[in-house]
Design a protein around this motif. Structure first.
Motif, PDB file in Angstrom:
ATOM      1  N   ARG A   1      -2.208  -7.206   9.336  1.00  0.00           N
ATOM      2  CA  ARG A   1      -2.123  -8.534   9.938  1.00  0.00           C
ATOM      3  C   ARG A   1      -1.406  -8.563  11.291  1.00  0.00           C
ATOM      4  N   VAL A   2      -0.888  -7.429  11.732  1.00  0.00           N
ATOM      5  CA  VAL A   2      -0.138  -7.415  12.996  1.00  0.00           C
ATOM      6  C   VAL A   2      -0.600  -6.244  13.870  1.00  0.00           C
ATOM      7  N   ASP A   3      -0.391  -6.387  15.178  1.00  0.00           N
ATOM      8  CA  ASP A   3      -0.713  -5.321  16.134  1.00  0.00           C
ATOM      9  C   ASP A   3       0.585  -4.742  16.687  1.00  0.00           C
ATOM     10  N   GLU A   4       0.462  -3.579  17.331  1.00  0.00           N
ATOM     11  CA  GLU A   4       1.626  -2.989  17.990  1.00  0.00           C
ATOM     12  C   GLU A   4       2.159  -3.969  19.022  1.00  0.00           C
ATOM     13  N   GLY A   5       3.472  -4.083  19.051  1.00  0.00           N
ATOM     14  CA  GLY A   5       4.117  -4.968  20.017  1.00  0.00           C
ATOM     15  C   GLY A   5       4.263  -6.399  19.543  1.00  0.00           C
ATOM     16  N   ALA A   6       3.678  -6.739  18.396  1.00  0.00           N
ATOM     17  CA  ALA A   6       3.752  -8.112  17.901  1.00  0.00           C
ATOM     18  C   ALA A   6       5.140  -8.405  17.352  1.00  0.00           C
ATOM     19  N   ALA A   7       5.633  -9.604  17.636  1.00  0.00           N
ATOM     20  CA  ALA A   7       6.910 -10.055  17.077  1.00  0.00           C
ATOM     21  C   ALA A   7       6.648 -10.618  15.687  1.00  0.00           C
ATOM     22  N   VAL A   8       7.492 -10.249  14.745  1.00  0.00           N
ATOM     23  CA  VAL A   8       7.360 -10.750  13.372  1.00  0.00           C
ATOM     24  C   VAL A   8       8.688 -11.332  12.917  1.00  0.00           C
ATOM     25  N   GLN A   9       8.611 -12.278  12.030  1.00  0.00           N
ATOM     26  CA  GLN A   9       9.789 -12.903  11.425  1.00  0.00           C
ATOM     27  C   GLN A   9       9.955 -12.367  10.012  1.00  0.00           C
ATOM     28  N   ALA A  10      11.159 -12.417   9.487  1.00  0.00           N
ATOM     29  CA  ALA A  10      11.397 -12.001   8.101  1.00  0.00           C
ATOM     30  C   ALA A  10      10.505 -12.829   7.182  1.00  0.00           C
ATOM     31  N   GLY A  11       9.790 -12.154   6.300  1.00  0.00           N
ATOM     32  CA  GLY A  11       8.898 -12.838   5.366  1.00  0.00           C
ATOM     33  C   GLY A  11       7.455 -12.886   5.815  1.00  0.00           C
ATOM     34  N   ASP A  12       7.159 -12.501   7.068  1.00  0.00           N
ATOM     35  CA  ASP A  12       5.767 -12.474   7.530  1.00  0.00           C
ATOM     36  C   ASP A  12       4.999 -11.384   6.774  1.00  0.00           C
ATOM     37  N   THR A  13       3.717 -11.660   6.495  1.00  0.00           N
ATOM     38  CA  THR A  13       2.869 -10.658   5.855  1.00  0.00           C
ATOM     39  C   THR A  13       2.412  -9.672   6.919  1.00  0.00           C
ATOM     40  N   LEU A  14       2.677  -8.371   6.655  1.00  0.00           N
ATOM     41  CA  LEU A  14       2.301  -7.329   7.600  1.00  0.00           C
ATOM     42  C   LEU A  14       0.968  -6.696   7.235  1.00  0.00           C
ATOM     43  N   ALA A  15       0.783  -6.397   5.923  1.00  0.00           N
ATOM     44  CA  ALA A  15      -0.436  -5.714   5.497  1.00  0.00           C
ATOM     45  C   ALA A  15      -0.696  -6.023   4.019  1.00  0.00           C
ATOM     46  N   ILE A  16      -1.934  -5.824   3.640  1.00  0.00           N
ATOM     47  CA  ILE A  16      -2.329  -6.000   2.233  1.00  0.00           C
ATOM     48  C   ILE A  16      -3.003  -4.715   1.781  1.00  0.00           C
ATOM     49  N   LEU A  17      -2.480  -4.182   0.694  1.00  0.00           N
ATOM     50  CA  LEU A  17      -3.025  -2.963   0.102  1.00  0.00           C
ATOM     51  C   LEU A  17      -3.865  -3.343  -1.110  1.00  0.00           C
ATOM     52  N   SER A  18      -4.605  -2.377  -1.603  1.00  0.00           N
ATOM     53  CA  SER A  18      -5.446  -2.638  -2.769  1.00  0.00           C
ATOM     54  C   SER A  18      -5.374  -1.462  -3.727  1.00  0.00           C
ATOM     55  N   ALA A  19      -5.400  -1.781  -5.007  1.00  0.00           N
ATOM     56  CA  ALA A  19      -5.561  -0.778  -6.062  1.00  0.00           C
ATOM     57  C   ALA A  19      -6.659  -1.336  -6.959  1.00  0.00           C
ATOM     58  N   PRO A  20      -7.716  -0.577  -7.206  1.00  0.00           N
ATOM     59  CA  PRO A  20      -8.899  -1.118  -7.871  1.00  0.00           C
ATOM     60  C   PRO A  20      -8.674  -1.689  -9.275  1.00  0.00           C
ATOM     61  N   THR A  21      -7.677  -1.211 -10.000  1.00  0.00           N
ATOM     62  CA  THR A  21      -7.518  -1.665 -11.386  1.00  0.00           C
ATOM     63  C   THR A  21      -6.512  -2.791 -11.548  1.00  0.00           C
ATOM     64  N   LEU A  22      -5.833  -3.185 -10.483  1.00  0.00           N
ATOM     65  CA  LEU A  22      -4.771  -4.186 -10.630  1.00  0.00           C
ATOM     66  C   LEU A  22      -5.274  -5.501 -11.198  1.00  0.00           C
ATOM     67  N   SER A  23      -6.371  -5.989 -10.700  1.00  0.00           N
ATOM     68  CA  SER A  23      -6.907  -7.265 -11.180  1.00  0.00           C
ATOM     69  C   SER A  23      -7.289  -7.177 -12.655  1.00  0.00           C
ATOM     70  N   ALA A  24      -7.959  -6.102 -13.021  1.00  0.00           N
ATOM     71  CA  ALA A  24      -8.359  -5.925 -14.420  1.00  0.00           C
ATOM     72  C   ALA A  24      -7.139  -5.776 -15.322  1.00  0.00           C
ATOM     73  N   ASP A  25      -6.123  -5.049 -14.867  1.00  0.00           N
ATOM     74  CA  ASP A  25      -4.893  -4.889 -15.656  1.00  0.00           C
ATOM     75  C   ASP A  25      -4.234  -6.244 -15.902  1.00  0.00           C
ATOM     76  N   ALA A  26      -4.194  -7.079 -14.885  1.00  0.00           N
ATOM     77  CA  ALA A  26      -3.596  -8.408 -15.028  1.00  0.00           C
ATOM     78  C   ALA A  26      -4.410  -9.264 -15.986  1.00  0.00           C
ATOM     79  N   GLU A  27      -5.736  -9.159 -15.935  1.00  0.00           N
ATOM     80  CA  GLU A  27      -6.591  -9.924 -16.848  1.00  0.00           C
ATOM     81  C   GLU A  27      -6.388  -9.474 -18.295  1.00  0.00           C
ATOM     82  N   VAL A  28      -6.278  -8.181 -18.513  1.00  0.00           N
ATOM     83  CA  VAL A  28      -6.032  -7.655 -19.857  1.00  0.00           C
ATOM     84  C   VAL A  28      -4.681  -8.146 -20.368  1.00  0.00           C
TER      85      VAL A  28
END
Length: 176
Positions: free
Chosen positions: A5-32
């Motif tokens: 969500r950010v580029d080099e040189g971008a100013a960010v505040q505490a709590g800003d979302t920087l990136a989102i990762l994925s793990a393929p089974t997380l959603s299914a694990d939560a549903e189970v």
């Protein structure tokens, strides 16, 4: 890496979302885990509700049937004992009838106990165990949801992004 969500040189505040990762089974694990919580809660509700009136009625009918059978077999035992005493039948026939009467009397006792248990409802230790199952399932669900949250990278402090070391679609190793 799903998105950055950010580029080099971008100013960010505490709590800003920087990136989102994925793990393929997380959603299914939560549903189970959610399904397990729902299942354990339903079991607990059933145990707390106790026996259904139909279960009690069935146990009462089974007791009545066993009592009728025991009465009939007791009469047969007495009749065959008299015949055996008179020498009209072999003693083993009277002994077999006596054994059948004893078995029927034990079945009456068992059916009476079952009816008593049905009327009393669920034992407290089974309800306590079901409550523990619910708590454990809720804990697993909370852990799964917390794990999902770990895949959203948040800026811990305000600052400037110095380097962008990965791009969306890249595989990022743990600790990388």
């Amino acid at each position: 890496l799903v998105s950055l969500r950010v580029d080099e040189g971008a100013a960010v505040q505490a709590g800003d979302t920087l990136a989102i990762l994925s793990a393929p089974t997380l959603s299914a694990d939560a549903e189970v885990a959610t399904a397990r919580v729902n299942s354990t809660r339903a079991t607990l509700r059933d145990l707390e509700a106790g026996s259904d009136p139909q279960e009690i009625a069935k146990a009462a009918a089974e007791l009545a049937a066993k009592q009728a059978d025991a009465t009939r077999l007791a009469h047969d035992r007495d009749r065959l004992k008299a015949l055996a005493d008179a020498g009209a039948i072999a003693p083993r026939e009277a002994e077999a009838a006596a054994t059948a009467a004893e078995v029927a009397a034990a079945a009456v006792t068992s059916a009476r106990e079952m009816l008593s248990l049905r009327k009393a409802g669920t034992r407290s230790n089974r309800i306590a165990a079901a409550r523990a199952d619910v708590a454990q399932a809720e804990g697993v669900l909370a852990a799964r949801l917390a794990t999902n949250a770990d895949f959203v990278l948040i800026a811990p402090i305000a600052g400037v992004v110095m380097n962008r070391l990965a791009e969306p679609g890249d595989l990022v190793p743990v600790g990388g």
